[in-house]
Design a protein around this motif. Structure first.
Motif, mmCIF file in Angstrom:
data_model
loop_
_atom_site.group_PDB
_atom_site.id
_atom_site.type_symbol
_atom_site.label_atom_id
_atom_site.label_comp_id
_atom_site.label_asym_id
_atom_site.label_seq_id
_atom_site.Cartn_x
_atom_site.Cartn_y
_atom_site.Cartn_z
ATOM 1 N N TRP A 106 -7.727 -4.826 -4.377
ATOM 2 C CA TRP A 106 -6.825 -5.953 -4.114
ATOM 3 C C TRP A 106 -5.365 -5.555 -4.301
ATOM 4 O O TRP A 106 -4.511 -5.895 -3.477
ATOM 5 N N LEU A 107 -5.074 -4.814 -5.364
ATOM 6 C CA LEU A 107 -3.692 -4.419 -5.621
ATOM 7 C C LEU A 107 -3.148 -3.511 -4.519
ATOM 8 O O LEU A 107 -1.977 -3.607 -4.133
ATOM 9 N N VAL A 108 -3.991 -2.619 -4.026
ATOM 10 C CA VAL A 108 -3.536 -1.641 -3.036
ATOM 11 C C VAL A 108 -3.525 -2.215 -1.620
ATOM 12 O O VAL A 108 -2.576 -2.016 -0.867
ATOM 13 N N GLY B 82 -12.350 -2.056 -11.981
ATOM 14 C CA GLY B 82 -11.342 -1.189 -11.381
ATOM 15 C C GLY B 82 -11.447 -1.129 -9.870
ATOM 16 O O GLY B 82 -10.437 -1.161 -9.160
ATOM 17 N N GLY B 83 -12.669 -1.038 -9.351
ATOM 18 C CA GLY B 83 -12.854 -0.981 -7.912
ATOM 19 C C GLY B 83 -12.369 -2.236 -7.214
ATOM 20 O O GLY B 83 -11.702 -2.170 -6.168
ATOM 21 N N ASP C 189 0.833 -1.210 0.000
ATOM 22 C CA ASP C 189 0.000 0.000 0.000
ATOM 23 C C ASP C 189 0.865 1.257 0.000
ATOM 24 O O ASP C 189 0.575 2.232 -0.682
ATOM 25 N N THR C 190 1.961 1.234 0.786
ATOM 26 C CA THR C 190 2.853 2.391 0.847
ATOM 27 C C THR C 190 3.476 2.676 -0.510
ATOM 28 O O THR C 190 3.542 3.822 -0.963
ATOM 29 N N VAL D 68 -4.258 6.030 -7.044
ATOM 30 C CA VAL D 68 -5.271 6.961 -7.551
ATOM 31 C C VAL D 68 -5.437 6.816 -9.058
ATOM 32 O O VAL D 68 -6.514 6.516 -9.565
ATOM 33 N N TRP D 69 -4.359 7.041 -9.785
ATOM 34 C CA TRP D 69 -4.472 7.150 -11.232
ATOM 35 C C TRP D 69 -4.533 5.798 -11.923
ATOM 36 O O TRP D 69 -5.000 5.700 -13.059
ATOM 37 N N GLY D 70 -4.095 4.744 -11.253
ATOM 38 C CA GLY D 70 -4.212 3.408 -11.835
ATOM 39 C C GLY D 70 -5.654 2.998 -12.053
ATOM 40 O O GLY D 70 -5.967 2.228 -12.963
ATOM 41 N N PHE D 71 -6.550 3.530 -11.228
ATOM 42 C CA PHE D 71 -7.975 3.222 -11.374
ATOM 43 C C PHE D 71 -8.507 3.638 -12.741
ATOM 44 O O PHE D 71 -9.391 2.991 -13.308
ATOM 45 N N LEU D 72 -7.962 4.725 -13.292
ATOM 46 C CA LEU D 72 -8.434 5.236 -14.579
ATOM 47 C C LEU D 72 -8.139 4.273 -15.734
ATOM 48 O O LEU D 72 -8.789 4.333 -16.776
#
Length: 290
Positions: A65-67, A59-60, A5-6, A15-19
Motif C-alpha cells: 500500500w505504501l509503495v 509487511g507485505g 512509488d518513485t 526494499v529495506w522498509g519491509f525489514l
C-alpha cells in the motif's frame, strides 16, 4: 510508476522498509517469550509466537500500500487468488518437486549407506486414513508458515529486490533474510525441541538459502503467482512433516536439491531464471501462459 512509488524506490525504502516489519516486528514479539523463558506452544508464549510471525504478512500488505497504493493491494490480491496464472507444467513442480527430492534422498541413503528404512510414510498414511486428522494436520501447516509468510517474502519483497538485482542475487538476499528471520526460534523454549529431532541451525539456514532460488524460479515462471509459491511452501513443509527421513537421507536430499539449483541456474539463467521471456515485473501487464 506513481510519484509516491518513485520517491520510495529512490530512497530504498521500498526494499529495506519491509525489514521493519519482517524482522523488527517479529523479533520484538518473539523476544518476549525468549527472555521470559515461556514455552513456544503454551500460553502465553504461543500468543507472542503467532502475533510475531505475522510481521512478514503485515509487511507485505502495508508496504504494498505504501509503495503502490490501492493498485499494489489489488495486484497482491489477484496474485493470491488466480490459480490460472500457474501453467500446468509448473503446477506439477509445485505438487511434486519436494516429495520427489525426499524420495531421491532416501533412495540414495538406501543404496549408498544400506539403510533399511531411510523414509517413513507412516505419518502420511495415518492422516490419509482419517479425514479429521487430515484437516487438523494440514490446515495448521498451511496457515502457520506458507500462507502468512509468502504474502510478504514473495508477495511483496521479491519483486522489489528483482527491480534492483538479477534473480539469483535477489534470491540470495531474500534467502539470507529469510533464514535469519527464523533464527530466534532456535532460542525459543519448546519450538524446535518439539520436533522429532531439532535441525542444526547452519544446515537449516543453508536449506532455506538454496530453497529461495527454487522459489524465485517458480515465481518468475508462474506470472508472479503468490498462491503458487504458497502451495509450493505448503507442499515442502507437509513433505517434511509427513514423510519422515533419516538424518543421512536428509543430507542426500540437500545435496540433490543443490544440484537441482545448479541445473536451474545453468539452464534458465541466473539473471531471470526464465528461458522464454524476461522475468515479469510489478508494472507489467502480464498475460497468462498457455
Amino acid at each position: 510508476m506513481t510519484r509516491r512509488d518513485t520517491l520510495v524506490t529512490r530512497s530504498g525504502f521500498d526494499v529495506w522498509g519491509f525489514l521493519l516489519f519482517s524482522h523488527g516486528w517479529t523479533f520484538a514479539w518473539w523476544g518476549v517469550p525468549i527472555l521470559a523463558g515461556w514455552h513456544a506452544f503454551r500460553f502465553p508464549g504461543i500468543v507472542f509466537l503467532i502475533v510475531g510471525g505475522l510481521g512478514v504478512t503485515i509487511g507485505g500488505v502495508v508496504m504494498s500500500w505504501l509503495v503502490e497504493g490501492r493498485t499494489g493491494l489489488v495486484d497482491l490480491w489477484r496474485r493470491l487468488i488466480e490459480l490460472r496464472r500457474i501453467p500446468t507444467r509448473w503446477g506439477l513442480v509445485v505438487l511434486f518437486l519436494w516429495p520427489a527430492l525426499a524420495v531421491v534422498g532416501a533412495a540414495m541413503a538406501a543404496v549408498i549407506d544400506g539403510q533399511p528404512q531411510p523414509i517413513d510414510a507412516g505419518p502420511l498414511l495415518a492422516v490419509l486414513a482419517d479425514p479429521i486428522a487430515l484437516v487438523v494436520t494440514l490446515v495448521p501447516i498451511f496457515l502457520l508458515g506458507p500462507f502468512h509468510e509468502e504474502i510478504g517474502w514473495r508477495g511483496y519483497w521479491l519483486d522489489r529486490l528483482q527491480l534492483r538485482w538479477g534473480a539469483l542475487t535477489a534470491s540470495l538476499v531474500l534467502g539470507v533474510a529469510w533464514a535469519l528471520w527464523h533464527a530466534p526460534l532456535f532460542a525459543m523454549v519448546g519450538y524446535f525441541s518439539s520436533w522429532d529431532f531439532a535441525p542444526d541451525p547452519l544446515f537449516f539456514g543453508y536449506n532455506v538459502l538454496v530453497g529461495a532460488v527454487l522459489y524465485t524460479w517458480l515465481y518468475n515462471n508462474t506470472n508472479r503467482s503468490v498462491i503458487g509459491v504458497i502451495l509450493f511452501h505448503f507442499v515442502g513443509n507437509a513433505t517434511g512433516q509427513l514423510l519422515e527421513v533419516t538424518p543421512q537421507a536428509d543430507l542426500y536430499e540437500t545435496a540433490v536439491t543443490t544440484l537441482v539449483v545448479v541445473a536451474v541456474l545453468v539452464w534458465w539463467g541466473p539473471t531471470d531464471l526464465r528461458r522464454d521471456a524476461p522475468r515479469p515485473h510489478p508494472a507489467d501487464d502480464v498475460t497468462v501462459e498457455a
